[in-house]
Design a protein around this motif. Sequence first.
Motif, PDB file in Angstrom:
ATOM      1  N   ASP A 130       0.823  -1.203   0.000  1.00 44.89           N
ATOM      2  CA  ASP A 130       0.000   0.000   0.000  1.00 44.89           C
ATOM      3  C   ASP A 130       0.864   1.264   0.000  1.00 44.89           C
ATOM      4  OD1 ASP A 130       1.067  -0.261   2.483  1.00 44.89           O
ATOM      5  OD2 ASP A 130      -0.803   0.069   3.591  1.00 44.89           O
ATOM      6  N   PHE A 131       2.061   1.184  -0.475  1.00 42.12           N
ATOM      7  CA  PHE A 131       2.939   2.364  -0.552  1.00 42.12           C
ATOM      8  C   PHE A 131       3.690   2.318  -1.873  1.00 42.12           C
ATOM      9  CE2 PHE A 131       5.299  -1.003   1.568  1.00 42.12           C
ATOM     10  CZ  PHE A 131       6.472  -1.054   0.843  1.00 42.12           C
ATOM     11  N   ASP A 132       4.264   3.468  -2.245  1.00 36.74           N
ATOM     12  CA  ASP A 132       5.048   3.575  -3.468  1.00 36.74           C
ATOM     13  C   ASP A 132       6.505   3.861  -3.113  1.00 36.74           C
ATOM     14  OD1 ASP A 132       2.935   3.204  -5.295  1.00 36.74           O
ATOM     15  OD2 ASP A 132       2.323   5.300  -5.049  1.00 36.74           O
ATOM     16  N   VAL A 133       7.372   3.509  -4.011  1.00 34.27           N
ATOM     17  CA  VAL A 133       8.796   3.814  -3.882  1.00 34.27           C
ATOM     18  C   VAL A 133       9.168   4.761  -5.018  1.00 34.27           C
ATOM     19  CG1 VAL A 133      11.145   2.896  -3.869  1.00 34.27           C
ATOM     20  CG2 VAL A 133       9.285   1.584  -2.833  1.00 34.27           C
TER      21      VAL A 133
ATOM     22  N   PHE B 135      16.119   7.904  -2.262  1.00 32.48           N
ATOM     23  CA  PHE B 135      15.123   6.832  -2.336  1.00 32.48           C
ATOM     24  C   PHE B 135      14.074   7.107  -1.267  1.00 32.48           C
ATOM     25  CE2 PHE B 135      19.187   5.130  -3.733  1.00 32.48           C
ATOM     26  CZ  PHE B 135      18.857   4.571  -4.963  1.00 32.48           C
ATOM     27  N   SER B 136      12.817   7.179  -1.697  1.00 32.72           N
ATOM     28  CA  SER B 136      11.760   7.589  -0.773  1.00 32.72           C
ATOM     29  C   SER B 136      10.604   6.603  -0.776  1.00 32.72           C
ATOM     30  CB  SER B 136      11.230   8.985  -1.151  1.00 32.72           C
ATOM     31  OG  SER B 136      12.272   9.930  -1.194  1.00 32.72           O
ATOM     32  N   LEU B 137       9.928   6.547   0.378  1.00 36.00           N
ATOM     33  CA  LEU B 137       8.666   5.819   0.528  1.00 36.00           C
ATOM     34  C   LEU B 137       7.535   6.839   0.517  1.00 36.00           C
ATOM     35  CD1 LEU B 137       9.407   3.234   3.374  1.00 36.00           C
ATOM     36  CD2 LEU B 137       8.971   2.708   0.980  1.00 36.00           C
ATOM     37  N   ILE B 138       6.487   6.540  -0.222  1.00 37.48           N
ATOM     38  CA  ILE B 138       5.326   7.430  -0.255  1.00 37.48           C
ATOM     39  C   ILE B 138       4.127   6.626   0.248  1.00 37.48           C
ATOM     40  CG2 ILE B 138       3.851   8.880  -1.672  1.00 37.48           C
ATOM     41  CD1 ILE B 138       6.175   9.195  -3.609  1.00 37.48           C
ATOM     42  N   HIS B 139       3.615   7.010   1.424  1.00 38.35           N
ATOM     43  CA  HIS B 139       2.504   6.296   2.062  1.00 38.35           C
ATOM     44  C   HIS B 139       1.424   7.300   2.405  1.00 38.35           C
ATOM     45  CE1 HIS B 139       0.230   3.676   4.660  1.00 38.35           C
ATOM     46  NE2 HIS B 139       1.068   2.670   4.416  1.00 38.35           N
ATOM     47  N   ASP B 140       0.258   7.140   1.768  1.00 39.82           N
ATOM     48  CA  ASP B 140      -0.865   8.071   1.975  1.00 39.82           C
ATOM     49  C   ASP B 140      -0.439   9.514   1.700  1.00 39.82           C
ATOM     50  OD1 ASP B 140      -2.528   5.969   2.719  1.00 39.82           O
ATOM     51  OD2 ASP B 140      -1.964   6.143   4.837  1.00 39.82           O
ATOM     52  N   GLY B 141       0.343   9.708   0.654  1.00 36.94           N
ATOM     53  CA  GLY B 141       0.758  11.037   0.264  1.00 36.94           C
ATOM     54  C   GLY B 141       1.905  11.617   1.074  1.00 36.94           C
ATOM     55  N   VAL B 142       2.390  10.871   2.067  1.00 33.93           N
ATOM     56  CA  VAL B 142       3.497  11.341   2.912  1.00 33.93           C
ATOM     57  C   VAL B 142       4.787  10.683   2.426  1.00 33.93           C
ATOM     58  CG1 VAL B 142       4.415  11.486   5.238  1.00 33.93           C
ATOM     59  CG2 VAL B 142       1.945  11.671   4.867  1.00 33.93           C
ATOM     60  N   LYS B 143       5.788  11.516   2.138  1.00 33.09           N
ATOM     61  CA  LYS B 143       7.067  11.011   1.642  1.00 33.09           C
ATOM     62  C   LYS B 143       8.075  10.955   2.790  1.00 33.09           C
ATOM     63  CE  LYS B 143       8.546  12.398  -2.361  1.00 33.09           C
ATOM     64  NZ  LYS B 143       9.177  13.204  -3.461  1.00 33.09           N
ATOM     65  N   SER B 144       8.773   9.822   2.891  1.00 34.59           N
ATOM     66  CA  SER B 144       9.810   9.663   3.912  1.00 34.59           C
ATOM     67  C   SER B 144      10.973   8.897   3.313  1.00 34.59           C
ATOM     68  CB  SER B 144       9.260   8.919   5.131  1.00 34.59           C
ATOM     69  OG  SER B 144       8.784   7.637   4.763  1.00 34.59           O
TER      70      SER B 144
ATOM     71  N   GLU C 261       2.917 -12.099   8.440  1.00 35.50           N
ATOM     72  CA  GLU C 261       1.674 -11.638   7.810  1.00 35.50           C
ATOM     73  C   GLU C 261       1.918 -10.923   6.475  1.00 35.50           C
ATOM     74  OE1 GLU C 261       2.653  -8.660  11.181  1.00 35.50           O
ATOM     75  OE2 GLU C 261       2.641 -10.841  10.888  1.00 35.50           O
ATOM     76  N   ASN C 262       3.154 -10.604   6.175  1.00 37.37           N
ATOM     77  CA  ASN C 262       3.461  -9.919   4.909  1.00 37.37           C
ATOM     78  C   ASN C 262       4.007 -10.876   3.853  1.00 37.37           C
ATOM     79  OD1 ASN C 262       2.801  -7.238   5.774  1.00 37.37           O
ATOM     80  ND2 ASN C 262       4.717  -7.198   6.937  1.00 37.37           N
ATOM     81  N   TYR C 263       4.048 -12.173   4.174  1.00 38.71           N
ATOM     82  CA  TYR C 263       4.602 -13.136   3.233  1.00 38.71           C
ATOM     83  C   TYR C 263       3.796 -13.198   1.944  1.00 38.71           C
ATOM     84  CZ  TYR C 263       7.926 -15.058   6.642  1.00 38.71           C
ATOM     85  OH  TYR C 263       8.959 -15.221   7.531  1.00 38.71           O
ATOM     86  N   ASP C 264       2.458 -13.134   2.042  1.00 34.40           N
ATOM     87  CA  ASP C 264       1.630 -13.234   0.838  1.00 34.40           C
ATOM     88  C   ASP C 264       1.927 -12.092  -0.133  1.00 34.40           C
ATOM     89  OD1 ASP C 264       0.446 -15.519   1.799  1.00 34.40           O
ATOM     90  OD2 ASP C 264      -1.314 -14.492   2.618  1.00 34.40           O
ATOM     91  N   ALA C 265       2.087 -10.893   0.410  1.00 36.11           N
ATOM     92  CA  ALA C 265       2.393  -9.742  -0.446  1.00 36.11           C
ATOM     93  C   ALA C 265       3.753  -9.923  -1.105  1.00 36.11           C
ATOM     94  CB  ALA C 265       2.363  -8.457   0.372  1.00 36.11           C
TER      95      ALA C 265
END
Length: 231
Positions: free
Chosen positions: A115-118, A130-139, A184-188
């Motif tokens: 549910d996030f973008d790189v 290199f940034s993570l974008i989660h719900d419009g917030v970049k970190s 719990e993140n294995y499926d993704a």
Amino acid sequence: RTIKEINDNKSAIEENNKIETSLNLLNENYKVEEMVGINLLSDIARDKATIETNNKSIEQSKKIIGTIEKEEVLVRNWRLYLDMIGKNGISKMVIRTVLPLINGELKHLLSDVCDFDVEVSIDDHNDVAFSLIHDGVKSALGSGSGFEQTVSSLALRTVLSKISSFSKPSFVVFDEILGGVAAENYDALKRLYDKMVSSYGTILEITHNPALVEWHKYFITVKKENNISTI
């Protein structure tokens, strides 16, 4: 007659005295000129030695100048090379032109995986970020969780390998990359694996995690008994 002889002798004596005085003066002048000549010869010999030393020094200096000129060429070439590969060099120019392609491939690869973008960008200091974008917030990518960093790293390597001009192997090797990923993140992550197989053809994974057995088609099992490993 006696007086005449005395006067003649007196005149001769006076003439002899004059001649002797002149000879003494000439001898002194000769000695002075001879000393001057000796000094001049000494100066000539010293000047010849100085000229020879200076000629050697000139030749040595010419060699040093030649070496410096060659080194200046090397320095100029090295600076040019640093400018080309440095922060403002060709690599950054190339990266800027392919950033849309990189980010587009990342977005496609991570769709329905997380549910996030790189995003890859060039910051104000002309460094690659290199940034993570989660719900419009970049970190920063480094601040992400184990799952976020693992997924992002895999996606980045896949995309960069895909667009690179270097030859790409038909397989990729992973070594215990799920250590920081919760179960719990294995499926993704499995969905990302399936997409990556289309890019590489084969994924060879080294793991102690039995949960990953169903992800792969073939297995090489290494067992260790009495400190001896067998396949």
